[in-house]
Design a protein around this motif. Structure first.
Motif, PDB file in Angstrom:
ATOM      1  N   VAL A  85       0.834  -1.204   0.000  1.00 24.13           N
ATOM      2  CA  VAL A  85       0.000   0.000   0.000  1.00 24.13           C
ATOM      3  C   VAL A  85       0.869   1.254   0.000  1.00 24.13           C
ATOM      4  N   ALA A  86       1.955   1.239   0.769  1.00 25.41           N
ATOM      5  CA  ALA A  86       2.840   2.415   0.830  1.00 25.41           C
ATOM      6  C   ALA A  86       3.458   2.700  -0.532  1.00 25.41           C
ATOM      7  N   LYS A  87       3.880   1.654  -1.234  1.00 19.72           N
ATOM      8  CA  LYS A  87       4.480   1.842  -2.563  1.00 19.72           C
ATOM      9  C   LYS A  87       3.456   2.397  -3.546  1.00 19.72           C
ATOM     10  N   ILE A  88       2.237   1.893  -3.484  1.00 23.29           N
ATOM     11  CA  ILE A  88       1.178   2.382  -4.370  1.00 23.29           C
ATOM     12  C   ILE A  88       0.862   3.844  -4.055  1.00 23.29           C
ATOM     13  N   CYS A  89       0.791   4.174  -2.770  1.00 21.36           N
ATOM     14  CA  CYS A  89       0.485   5.556  -2.374  1.00 21.36           C
ATOM     15  C   CYS A  89       1.599   6.515  -2.797  1.00 21.36           C
ATOM     16  N   GLN A  90       2.852   6.075  -2.654  1.00 22.48           N
ATOM     17  CA  GLN A  90       3.962   6.920  -3.101  1.00 22.48           C
ATOM     18  C   GLN A  90       3.882   7.151  -4.606  1.00 22.48           C
ATOM     19  N   GLN A  91       3.626   6.102  -5.353  1.00 23.27           N
ATOM     20  CA  GLN A  91       3.539   6.220  -6.807  1.00 23.27           C
ATOM     21  C   GLN A  91       2.405   7.158  -7.214  1.00 23.27           C
ATOM     22  N   ALA A  92       1.329   7.189  -6.393  1.00 16.34           N
ATOM     23  CA  ALA A  92       0.177   8.041  -6.700  1.00 16.34           C
ATOM     24  C   ALA A  92       0.385   9.490  -6.270  1.00 16.34           C
ATOM     25  N   GLY A  93       1.489   9.742  -5.551  1.00 10.98           N
ATOM     26  CA  GLY A  93       1.805  11.122  -5.206  1.00 10.98           C
ATOM     27  C   GLY A  93       1.887  11.460  -3.727  1.00 10.98           C
ATOM     28  N   ALA A  94       1.770  10.459  -2.841  1.00 13.31           N
ATOM     29  CA  ALA A  94       1.882  10.735  -1.407  1.00 13.31           C
ATOM     30  C   ALA A  94       3.272  11.253  -1.078  1.00 13.31           C
ATOM     31  N   ALA A  95       3.318  12.299  -0.244  1.00 10.41           N
ATOM     32  CA  ALA A  95       4.595  12.921   0.115  1.00 10.41           C
ATOM     33  C   ALA A  95       5.213  12.306   1.359  1.00 10.41           C
ATOM     34  N   ALA A  96       4.434  11.516   2.104  1.00 11.49           N
ATOM     35  CA  ALA A  96       4.927  10.834   3.301  1.00 11.49           C
ATOM     36  C   ALA A  96       3.886   9.805   3.718  1.00 11.49           C
ATOM     37  N   VAL A  97       4.337   8.789   4.441  1.00 12.73           N
ATOM     38  CA  VAL A  97       3.406   7.805   4.987  1.00 12.73           C
ATOM     39  C   VAL A  97       3.720   7.567   6.459  1.00 12.73           C
ATOM     40  N   THR A  98       2.669   7.375   7.240  1.00 12.62           N
ATOM     41  CA  THR A  98       2.806   6.992   8.643  1.00 12.62           C
ATOM     42  C   THR A  98       2.272   5.585   8.789  1.00 12.62           C
ATOM     43  N   VAL A  99       3.023   4.740   9.497  1.00  8.82           N
ATOM     44  CA  VAL A  99       2.622   3.345   9.671  1.00  8.82           C
ATOM     45  C   VAL A  99       2.409   3.047  11.146  1.00  8.82           C
ATOM     46  N   HIS A 100       1.164   2.701  11.495  1.00 10.99           N
ATOM     47  CA  HIS A 100       0.883   2.177  12.834  1.00 10.99           C
ATOM     48  C   HIS A 100       1.177   0.689  12.775  1.00 10.99           C
ATOM     49  N   ALA A 101       2.061   0.226  13.655  1.00 20.67           N
ATOM     50  CA  ALA A 101       2.620  -1.120  13.521  1.00 20.67           C
ATOM     51  C   ALA A 101       1.738  -2.224  14.092  1.00 20.67           C
ATOM     52  N   ARG A 102       0.433  -2.088  13.922  1.00 18.25           N
ATOM     53  CA  ARG A 102      -0.512  -3.153  14.255  1.00 18.25           C
ATOM     54  C   ARG A 102      -1.504  -3.293  13.103  1.00 18.25           C
ATOM     55  N   THR A 103      -2.080  -4.474  12.959  1.00 20.88           N
ATOM     56  CA  THR A 103      -3.143  -4.647  11.980  1.00 20.88           C
ATOM     57  C   THR A 103      -4.443  -4.097  12.552  1.00 20.88           C
ATOM     58  N   ARG A 104      -5.436  -3.970  11.695  1.00 19.79           N
ATOM     59  CA  ARG A 104      -6.735  -3.501  12.167  1.00 19.79           C
ATOM     60  C   ARG A 104      -7.316  -4.487  13.181  1.00 19.79           C
ATOM     61  N   SER A 105      -7.168  -5.776  12.931  1.00 22.17           N
ATOM     62  CA  SER A 105      -7.750  -6.769  13.828  1.00 22.17           C
ATOM     63  C   SER A 105      -7.102  -6.740  15.203  1.00 22.17           C
TER      64      SER A 105
END
Length: 327
Positions: free
Chosen positions: A157-177
């Motif tokens: 998802v991060a790679k796709i978002c970067q390719q689409a133009g995201a300038a930064a990503v924040t990752v919460h290190a847990r899954t939704r579940s």
């Protein structure tokens, strides 16, 4: 002090305040910024509510000069609606637009927004691209490790978002579940950092200077995002900044008087931006957070849960100080 560049926005520091629904209002963001938060983000705003001119939504987007750089976070699941919402958010002059792809709350994920978006990586990219085309400020994304253990796809998802133009990503290190309960897997932050070239912020159980430094060291991320660790503890940003820039200097914790003074200041700001009755109703939970670890906290929390005026809060803080500073 180290800086992070997110598109055209430069952050003076490596610790930022997380967006927190129901807690991260304008008053709290300004308090955290005064203690060194390098960036703040609004409570999440419904892009669809903006489309329908919801009367309560504009207040969520108010960004004062004392909490800059400041971003507005939007949630939704339709690219065109998110883009239109971002355009309307620009009326409040945000320094960036943040896209919520991490909220685990059922009322958000049920309609397909928040962390539910991670089940459709292509849609994540479409939303980023649509919003990026709609606004002149950097677009960032906050996500989780994935939806569940079988779909830990933050790297994809991060790679796709970067390719689409995201300038930064924040990752919460847990899954939704996992919600917020088990220990976070910081390895996913490291993997995202190694996979993209835009700044990566790590999120998940950063509660103080040493945990912030440990996350930075173990993951290589550019900065840390502090959420629950800042509640009742805006000093965490001052402590992190000192530790990172002054050879691991550990600042002493604030005294009881300082804690109560800052609580009063935050409540005063809340009253300024909202009417006193509503402000004090919302301040009750903050009182509980500021009281954590103090002598007599249980009884003071009980009193705090009944607050309705600033005068009552002032009396409470005096009693807290008296109880905790007596010999």
């Amino acid at each position: 002090m180290d800086t992070i560049k997110i598109g055209t926005v430069e952050l003076s520091g490596r610790a930022v305040l997380a967006p927190m629904a129901g807690a991260g209002d304008r008053a709290f963001r300004e308090i955290c910024a005064s203690f060194g938060a390098a960036m703040t983000t609004s409570e999440m705003v419904s892009a669809k509510a903006l489309q329908f001119n919801d009367k309560k939504t504009p207040e969520l987007m108010e960004l004062g000069a004392d909490a800059r750089p400041g971003a507005i976070q939007l949630f939704g699941s339709e690219p065109d609606v998110m883009a239109e919402g971002a355009k309307r958010a620009m009326d409040f002059a945000p320094d960036a637009i943040d896209l919520n792809m991490g909220c685990p709350a059922p009322k958000i994920t049920g309609p397909g927004a928040g962390s539910a978006l991670m089940k459709d990586p292509a849609l994540c990219g479409e939303i980023v691209a649509a919003v990026k085309a709609a606004v002149p400020v950097p677009v960032t994304v906050k996500m989780r490790a994935g939806w569940d253990e079988k779909s830990r796809n933050a790297v994809e998802v991060a790679k796709i978002c970067q390719q689409a133009g995201a300038a930064a990503v924040t990752v919460h290190a847990r899954t939704r579940s996992q919600m917020y309960a088990p220990n976070p897997d910081w390895g996913v932050i490291k993997a995202v950092k190694e996979a993209v070239s835009v700044p990566v912020l790590g999120n998940g159980d950063v509660t103080g200077a040493q945990s912030a430094a440990l996350m930075l060291e173990r993951t290589g991320c550019d900065g840390v995002m502090v959420g629950r660790g800042a509640l009742g503890n805006p000093w965490v940003f001052r402590e992190i900044n000192a530790y990172l820039t002054e050879s691991c200097r550990i600042l002493p914790p604030p005294g009881v008087s300082e804690k109560m003074l800052v609580l009063l200041r935050q409540a005063e700001l809340m009253c300024r931006y909202k009417d006193e009755r509503r402000a004090m109703n919302e301040a009750r939970k903050h009182v509980g957070w500021y009281l954590k670890g103090l002598r007599g906290a249980a009884e003071f929390r009980r009193r705090g849960s009944l607050l309705s005026t600033m005068a009552e809060l002032e009396a409470l803080t005096k009693d807290v100080i008296a109880e905790n500073e007596k010999e």
